[in-house]
Design a protein around this motif. Structure first.
Motif, short mmCIF file in Angstrom:
data_model
loop_
_atom_site.label_atom_id
_atom_site.label_comp_id
_atom_site.label_asym_id
_atom_site.label_seq_id
_atom_site.Cartn_x
_atom_site.Cartn_y
_atom_site.Cartn_z
N LEU A 124 0.84 -1.20 0.00
CA LEU A 124 0.00 0.00 0.00
C LEU A 124 0.87 1.25 0.00
O LEU A 124 2.02 1.20 0.45
N PRO A 125 0.34 2.36 -0.50
CA PRO A 125 1.09 3.62 -0.40
C PRO A 125 1.14 4.09 1.07
O PRO A 125 0.10 4.16 1.73
N SER A 126 2.35 4.38 1.55
CA SER A 126 2.51 4.73 2.97
C SER A 126 1.74 6.00 3.32
O SER A 126 1.24 6.15 4.42
N ILE A 127 1.64 6.92 2.34
CA ILE A 127 1.02 8.21 2.63
C ILE A 127 -0.44 8.02 3.05
O ILE A 127 -0.95 8.72 3.94
N VAL A 128 -1.12 7.04 2.44
CA VAL A 128 -2.52 6.78 2.76
C VAL A 128 -2.64 6.08 4.11
O VAL A 128 -3.43 6.47 4.97
N VAL A 129 -1.78 5.05 4.30
CA VAL A 129 -1.89 4.25 5.53
C VAL A 129 -1.52 5.10 6.76
O VAL A 129 -2.23 5.09 7.76
N THR A 130 -0.41 5.85 6.66
CA THR A 130 -0.02 6.63 7.84
C THR A 130 -1.03 7.74 8.12
O THR A 130 -1.27 8.09 9.27
N LEU A 131 -1.64 8.29 7.06
CA LEU A 131 -2.68 9.30 7.29
C LEU A 131 -3.86 8.67 8.01
O LEU A 131 -4.39 9.24 8.98
N GLY A 132 -4.26 7.48 7.55
CA GLY A 132 -5.35 6.77 8.22
C GLY A 132 -5.01 6.50 9.68
O GLY A 132 -5.81 6.76 10.58
N PHE A 133 -3.78 6.01 9.91
CA PHE A 133 -3.36 5.70 11.28
C PHE A 133 -3.27 6.96 12.14
O PHE A 133 -3.43 6.88 13.36
#
Lengths: 320, 362
Positions: A124-133
């Motif tokens: 997954l793109p980290s930018i999306v996952v870390t934003l979600g987290f």
């Protein structure tokens, strides 16, 4: 001719982009220190430096956390709220239930490692996952401490305010952190592998290294640095606040990038990042001493970041 | 001989001059010269109209003091609602050598370390509006429990101690809301005829109050009065109107739209519309400024300076409306003389001076 090329390959020329990466932030910080001292001579004392650098520790560790993520070419948009979460956990539990606090903090580090593994496993793109987290961290912080409050044990306050002889503690710690991070990431064999994941993941995988373990390890290290940032911030603030860390997301990215990291991955400079963090910290003091309104400070910090990136592009272009 | 006579004569003249000077100084109640001093404002957040107005009032008071050679300089520093940012801004102000730092704090406790640093350097720290708890800081504080009692007492008096009341509370989790609610509860408990039929959180915001009141209205019996905390009354009014229910007595804050609503209802209701408007005001920054100046000048000031709310009566309504721009909060600007009167009344334990009336300000 061929001899000449191999020489150039082995030893970069004096003004290569790699050298500039570290030299530019060092020179910039020195210039800022001279300007600050000139504008406000009071700064040039032990006491002055202590006040000036008081809030550098959380920013330093947050920048190191961001650096770990940038090694593999990812970006972490959740470090600010994560620092808030650590702050809330520390302010709520450390004094009365140190065991619970310790378990929660270790759990938070493992959660960060798991986030890295998840990003790698699902590609997954980290930018999306870390934003979600980031919203998960914030939500957890609000659950632990719905309104600001709580207390931090005196020993932590004393530790963050500790006065070392001759050189203020934040400056000493910055040097120590720079040395350790430089050694781990730039000098060890596994550090080279980890940087390899950032620049050419396929090649590293073909060489037999696990990308999953690499990413999880780096994210875990980022979580560890995030916990250190939260602990030092708690010691300075003496209380918990679920919104307290918000600014560290952007400041940590800016610090690491000014300090020589590239968004493309694999290219980082831990020493540069320490200087980058100090530059971000000093920039607001310098603007204040120059009597520039705080309304402009965010724009000016953004402008500084753009300028650094532009200069670097130029230096790469000239280097070619 | 002549020499001695001259010397004694000049000594006498000197003594007289000194005596005169002392008397004059006492008259002007100027304790120490502050014309070389600087007073800085560290504000935690500048992103709403109340804070913007507060900053303008500060600037006006400081400019007046600079023009009158009472202080030398001022400076405003804003943080983005971030306690660490405000804390490092305070550290910068300490390094810049200000004589006094006045704070609207981002957190009740997170700035205490920096405030202690400032006090240790002999800097006068004054907090107002959102307070910080550091013991060495002087606090210019509203009594928010009293702010809850004022509209509650008015309701009890208007309803002759008997009727149904809907309570619209403020921002959940804030001390201001807890205090105001407690004040209102105290008054209602003393009057068993008053029945609280419902409680909602209006968050001091018209749209939120509108939604919340509209949601609870169908379940309520006849409502005789609504007690709000200011900033919520227009939303409450619209909810009653939309539901087709008679408009009860709604207590008001002092925002322009609330005062305009009062005027409108007053004209539309035969015999007039009775209510009261009271609130904390952005002009409090001018009190904090002059308190800081007086402390720097050497006046003995108690650790907590209590300030009363602005209360607007029907007689003043038209004048207040005229000087309050749309979107602003009605607020007096407090002068140095008024602040000195306030400090004297606290020292002498007498009633505080009456609030200044409406004045045209930018």
């Amino acid at each position: 001719m061929s001899k000449h090329t191999s020489m150039a390959l082995r030893r970069p020329s004096r003004l290569s982009p790699d050298r500039l990466r570290v030299v530019v932030p060092i020179l910039a910080l020195l210039a800022m220190l001279v300007a600050t001292g000139f504008l406000q001579p009071r700064v040039m004392s032990y006491f002055g430096f202590t006040l000036l650098l008081r809030y550098s520790l959380p920013l330093l560790f947050a920048t190191m956390a961001q650096l770990c993520i940038l090694v593999v070419g990812d970006i972490d948009l959740g470090i600010g709220p994560f620092v808030s979460l650590v702050n809330c956990i520390v302010a709520s539990w450390l004094a009365d239930q140190p065991w619970l606090c310790g378990i929660a903090l270790v759990g938070a580090i493992f959660a960060y490692a798991a986030m890295g593994a998840f990003i790698q496993y699902r590609r997954l793109p980290s930018i999306v996952v870390t934003l979600g987290f980031s919203f998960i961290w914030l939500g957890a912080a609000l659950l632990v401490r719905p309104t600001p409050g709580g207390t931090v044990p005196d020993w932590l306050i004393a530790a963050t305010g500790f006065r070392t002889p001759l050189v203020p503690m934040p400056a000493l710690l910055a040097i120590v952190v720079a040395f350790i991070a430089h050694h781990l990431i730039m000098r060890t064999a596994y550090g080279t592998v980890l940087r390899g994941i950032g620049s050419n993941a396929a090649a590293v995988e073909r060489a037999g290294w696990s990308l999953l373990v690499g990413r999880a390890l780096l994210y875990g290290a980022a979580g560890f640095c995030g916990v250190l940032a939260g602990l030092t911030l708690s010691g300075l603030n003496t209380t918990g606040d679920p919104w307290v860390g918000a600014q560290y997301t952007l400041l940590s990215i800016a610090g690491a990038i000014i300090g020589g990291a590239e968004f493309s991955g694999g290219i980082v400079s831990p020493i540069g990042a320490v200087f980058g963090a100090m530059i971000m910290l000093l920039s607001s003091s310098l603007l204040s001493f120059l009597n520039i309104s705080t309304d402009w400070q965010l724009s000016l910090q953004g402008g500084l970041l753009t300028l650094v990136l532009a200069l670097r592009t130029l230096s790469v272009w000239v280097g070619k | 001989m002549k020499q001695i006579k001259f010397a004694s004569a000049s000594a006498l003249a000197l003594l007289m001059a000194l005596g005169c000077h002392a008397a004059k100084a006492d008259d002007a109640s100027a304790l120490k010269d502050t014309s070389k001093s600087g007073i800085a404002l560290s504000n935690s957040y500048a992103g709403n109209t109340w804070r913007q107005q507060m900053l303008r009032v500060w600037q006006a008071a400081a400019q007046q003091a600079i023009d009158g050679h009472i202080i030398a300089k001022t400076k405003i520093v804003n943080a983005d609602a971030s306690a660490p940012q405000q804390a490092s801004q305070i550290e910068n102000l300490i390094l810049e050598g200000w004589n006094s730092i006045v704070l609207d704090a981002a957190s009740p406790t997170a700035l205490n370390g920096s405030i202690e640093d400032a006090c240790k350097q002999g800097i006068t720290v004054v907090v107002f509006d959102s307070l910080a708890t550091a013991p060495c800081a002087y606090k210019v504080a509203y009594d928010y429990v009293e702010a809850g009692r004022i509209p509650a007492r008015f309701i009890v008096q208007q309803l002759h101690g008997k009727g149904n009341v809907l309570v619209v509370r403020g921002m959940p989790g804030t001390q201001v809301d807890v205090d105001e609610f407690q004040g209102a509860q105290e008054v209602f408990k003393e009057n068993p005829g008053i029945k609280v039929v419902g409680t909602v959180n209006g968050q001091w915001t018209e749209s939120v109050a509108n939604k919340e009141v509209a949601g609870i209205l169908p379940s309520l019996p006849k409502v005789d009065a609504v007690i709000g905390q200011g900033g919520d009354s227009v939303g409450t009014y619209q909810a009653f109107k939309a539901a087709g229910r008679p408009i009860p007595l709604i207590t008001l804050g002092t925002r322009q739209e609330e005062l305009a609503l009062w005027e409108k209802l007053d004209k539309a209701t035969p015999g007039g519309y009775a209510t009261e408007a009271s609130s904390s005001v952005p002009g409090v920054s001018s009190i904090a400024f002059w308190v800081a100046q007086q402390i720097v000048a050497g006046r003995k000031v108690p650790n907590v300076v209590k300030v009363s709310l602005l209360q607007i009566s029907k007689a003043d309504l038209a004048t207040w409306l005229k000087v309050t721009p749309v979107g602003a909060v009605a607020s007096p600007v407090y002068s140095k003389e008024w602040t000195i009167d306030l400090l004297k009344s606290i020292a002498a334990n007498t009633a505080p001076p009456p609030s200044p009336g409406p004045t045209q300000n930018k």
